[in-house]
Scaffold this motif. Structure first.
Motif, PDB file in Angstrom:
ATOM      1  N   THR A 141       0.842  -1.191   0.000  1.00 39.05           N
ATOM      2  CA  THR A 141       0.000   0.000   0.000  1.00 39.05           C
ATOM      3  C   THR A 141       0.877   1.240   0.000  1.00 39.05           C
ATOM      4  OG1 THR A 141      -1.782  -1.121   1.199  1.00 39.05           O
ATOM      5  CG2 THR A 141      -1.807   1.277   1.203  1.00 39.05           C
ATOM      6  N   VAL A 142       0.702   2.087  -1.018  1.00 40.05           N
ATOM      7  CA  VAL A 142       1.420   3.353  -1.128  1.00 40.05           C
ATOM      8  C   VAL A 142       0.402   4.435  -1.485  1.00 40.05           C
ATOM      9  CG1 VAL A 142       3.225   4.654  -2.324  1.00 40.05           C
ATOM     10  CG2 VAL A 142       3.530   2.201  -1.902  1.00 40.05           C
ATOM     11  N   ARG A 143       0.398   5.499  -0.712  1.00 37.11           N
ATOM     12  CA  ARG A 143      -0.509   6.638  -0.960  1.00 37.11           C
ATOM     13  C   ARG A 143      -1.969   6.192  -1.050  1.00 37.11           C
ATOM     14  NH1 ARG A 143      -2.276   9.986  -5.074  1.00 37.11           N
ATOM     15  NH2 ARG A 143      -2.184  12.222  -4.626  1.00 37.11           N
ATOM     16  N   GLY A 144      -2.326   5.234  -0.206  1.00 33.78           N
ATOM     17  CA  GLY A 144      -3.705   4.780  -0.131  1.00 33.78           C
ATOM     18  C   GLY A 144      -4.111   3.788  -1.189  1.00 33.78           C
ATOM     19  N   VAL A 145      -3.183   3.398  -2.068  1.00 33.29           N
ATOM     20  CA  VAL A 145      -3.482   2.443  -3.137  1.00 33.29           C
ATOM     21  C   VAL A 145      -2.790   1.121  -2.823  1.00 33.29           C
ATOM     22  CG1 VAL A 145      -3.260   1.937  -5.597  1.00 33.29           C
ATOM     23  CG2 VAL A 145      -3.715   4.292  -4.835  1.00 33.29           C
ATOM     24  N   THR A 146      -3.530   0.024  -2.873  1.00 37.48           N
ATOM     25  CA  THR A 146      -2.991  -1.301  -2.558  1.00 37.48           C
ATOM     26  C   THR A 146      -2.937  -2.150  -3.814  1.00 37.48           C
ATOM     27  OG1 THR A 146      -3.909  -1.184  -0.316  1.00 37.48           O
ATOM     28  CG2 THR A 146      -3.269  -3.353  -1.132  1.00 37.48           C
ATOM     29  N   ARG A 147      -1.757  -2.766  -4.033  1.00 34.90           N
ATOM     30  CA  ARG A 147      -1.571  -3.626  -5.185  1.00 34.90           C
ATOM     31  C   ARG A 147      -0.790  -4.878  -4.765  1.00 34.90           C
ATOM     32  NH1 ARG A 147      -4.848  -0.670  -6.893  1.00 34.90           N
ATOM     33  NH2 ARG A 147      -4.772   0.724  -8.708  1.00 34.90           N
ATOM     34  N   PRO A 148      -1.042  -6.027  -5.402  1.00 35.66           N
ATOM     35  CA  PRO A 148      -0.217  -7.217  -5.139  1.00 35.66           C
ATOM     36  C   PRO A 148       1.174  -7.020  -5.725  1.00 35.66           C
ATOM     37  CG  PRO A 148      -1.761  -7.636  -6.936  1.00 35.66           C
ATOM     38  CD  PRO A 148      -2.114  -6.295  -6.388  1.00 35.66           C
ATOM     39  N   THR A 149       2.186  -7.442  -5.006  1.00 32.85           N
ATOM     40  CA  THR A 149       3.572  -7.316  -5.457  1.00 32.85           C
ATOM     41  C   THR A 149       4.321  -8.619  -5.191  1.00 32.85           C
ATOM     42  OG1 THR A 149       4.154  -6.334  -3.308  1.00 32.85           O
ATOM     43  CG2 THR A 149       3.768  -4.815  -5.136  1.00 32.85           C
ATOM     44  N   THR A 150       5.380  -8.820  -5.966  1.00 30.03           N
ATOM     45  CA  THR A 150       6.252  -9.975  -5.785  1.00 30.03           C
ATOM     46  C   THR A 150       7.664  -9.484  -5.536  1.00 30.03           C
ATOM     47  OG1 THR A 150       4.893 -11.344  -7.261  1.00 30.03           O
ATOM     48  CG2 THR A 150       7.142 -12.085  -6.843  1.00 30.03           C
ATOM     49  N   TRP A 151       8.269  -9.974  -4.472  1.00 34.54           N
ATOM     50  CA  TRP A 151       9.614  -9.577  -4.071  1.00 34.54           C
ATOM     51  C   TRP A 151      10.539 -10.784  -4.177  1.00 34.54           C
ATOM     52  CZ3 TRP A 151      10.289  -4.559  -1.626  1.00 34.54           C
ATOM     53  CH2 TRP A 151       9.082  -3.845  -1.474  1.00 34.54           C
ATOM     54  N   ASP A 152      11.691 -10.606  -4.798  1.00 31.96           N
ATOM     55  CA  ASP A 152      12.684 -11.679  -4.927  1.00 31.96           C
ATOM     56  C   ASP A 152      13.942 -11.314  -4.156  1.00 31.96           C
ATOM     57  OD1 ASP A 152      11.438 -13.554  -6.950  1.00 31.96           O
ATOM     58  OD2 ASP A 152      11.360 -11.677  -8.071  1.00 31.96           O
ATOM     59  N   GLY A 153      14.569 -12.328  -3.550  1.00 31.92           N
ATOM     60  CA  GLY A 153      15.794 -12.037  -2.818  1.00 31.92           C
ATOM     61  C   GLY A 153      16.356 -13.244  -2.099  1.00 31.92           C
ATOM     62  N   THR A 154      17.088 -12.967  -1.037  1.00 33.18           N
ATOM     63  CA  THR A 154      17.762 -14.020  -0.283  1.00 33.18           C
ATOM     64  C   THR A 154      17.557 -13.831   1.211  1.00 33.18           C
ATOM     65  OG1 THR A 154      19.825 -12.740  -0.192  1.00 33.18           O
ATOM     66  CG2 THR A 154      19.562 -14.278  -2.038  1.00 33.18           C
ATOM     67  N   ALA A 155      17.651 -14.930   1.927  1.00 41.33           N
ATOM     68  CA  ALA A 155      17.607 -14.912   3.385  1.00 41.33           C
ATOM     69  C   ALA A 155      18.885 -15.559   3.913  1.00 41.33           C
ATOM     70  CB  ALA A 155      16.387 -15.664   3.905  1.00 41.33           C
ATOM     71  N   GLU A 156      19.493 -14.915   4.895  1.00 33.27           N
ATOM     72  CA  GLU A 156      20.677 -15.469   5.556  1.00 33.27           C
ATOM     73  C   GLU A 156      20.340 -15.688   7.024  1.00 33.27           C
ATOM     74  OE1 GLU A 156      25.346 -14.369   6.596  1.00 33.27           O
ATOM     75  OE2 GLU A 156      24.120 -12.988   5.418  1.00 33.27           O
ATOM     76  N   PHE A 157      20.636 -16.886   7.539  1.00 31.61           N
ATOM     77  CA  PHE A 157      20.275 -17.247   8.903  1.00 31.61           C
ATOM     78  C   PHE A 157      21.494 -17.145   9.805  1.00 31.61           C
ATOM     79  CE2 PHE A 157      17.793 -19.575   5.770  1.00 31.61           C
ATOM     80  CZ  PHE A 157      16.525 -19.107   6.062  1.00 31.61           C
ATOM     81  N   GLN A 158      21.348 -16.391  10.889  1.00 31.24           N
ATOM     82  CA  GLN A 158      22.446 -16.140  11.819  1.00 31.24           C
ATOM     83  C   GLN A 158      21.954 -16.350  13.246  1.00 31.24           C
ATOM     84  OE1 GLN A 158      23.316 -12.045  10.818  1.00 31.24           O
ATOM     85  NE2 GLN A 158      24.515 -12.583   9.027  1.00 31.24           N
TER      86      GLN A 158
END
Length: 204
Positions: A141-158
């Motif tokens: 949600t940005v400026r009152g507008v909500t849209r579905p999004t897809t985020w790609d990346g990595t997770a590191e466990f510590q």
């Protein structure tokens, strides 16, 4: 016969109780550590007097929220990441003031919120070490507008911490945002790239 049936029922109840307690113990809540987290936007712009394009980059550490998983590793309702857009800063104060007043209108819409719906590729229970490629599907949600999004990346466990680095991109119009028109800027690419680097710590 009745005694055997009663003992069997008691044993079954005991197993269900143990299984229930085990499931609760395996659930995990991750809290964002703002001092070790950062959100950024990148927008390609062409400045007057330069022969090559430049990335306008704004950053903030004003990030809060929690992400909770149930015993099966599924996201629990209430998981959310919040970014204070009023604190975004780039290398140009005039750009920042323009974005706050015109593009993002932070006086009325001070926060951007991501509500994750699914996290793919994340091992569960969470390991104490290693890396994983992840994909997050969520509602932004940005400026009152909500849209579905897809985020790609990595997770590191510590240990009990998780370092999460994810990226997404969208056009200004996707969130009904107007492309900035700023002095000395000849053109601005119609693409906003968001980068979020989070340090999350498992709650006690």
């Amino acid at each position: 016969m009745q005694r055997k049936a009663a003992r069997w029922i008691q044993a079954l109840i005991a197993l269900l109780v143990v299984a229930s307690l085990s499931s609760v113990a395996e659930a995990a809540t991750l809290e964002i550590v703002p001092s070790a987290s950062e959100a950024r936007y990148r927008v390609r712009e062409q400045l007057a007097g330069y022969n090559f394009p430049n990335d306008a980059v704004g950053t903030t550490r004003s990030i809060s929220g929690t992400i909770t998983f149930d015993a099966q590793g599924r996201l629990v309702a209430g998981s959310k990441v919040t970014v204070d857009l009023r604190t975004l800063m780039s290398d140009e104060a005039k750009r920042d003031n323009y974005l706050r007043a015109n593009t993002l209108t932070t006086a009325s819409f001070p926060y951007a919120e991501l509500v994750p719906r699914e996290v793919r590729g994340l091992p569960f229970p969470l390991p104490a070490s290693g890396h994983a490629s992840v994909k997050i599907l969520g509602d932004l949600t940005v400026r009152g507008v909500t849209r579905p999004t897809t985020w790609d990346g990595t997770a590191e466990f510590q240990g009990r911490a998780v370092r999460l680095q994810v990226r997404t991109a969208f056009k200004f119009g996707d969130f009904e945002l107007t492309q900035p028109r700023i002095f000395r800027v000849l053109s601005i690419e119609d693409l906003i790239r968001l980068e979020v680097d989070l340090t999350l710590r498992q709650a006690s």
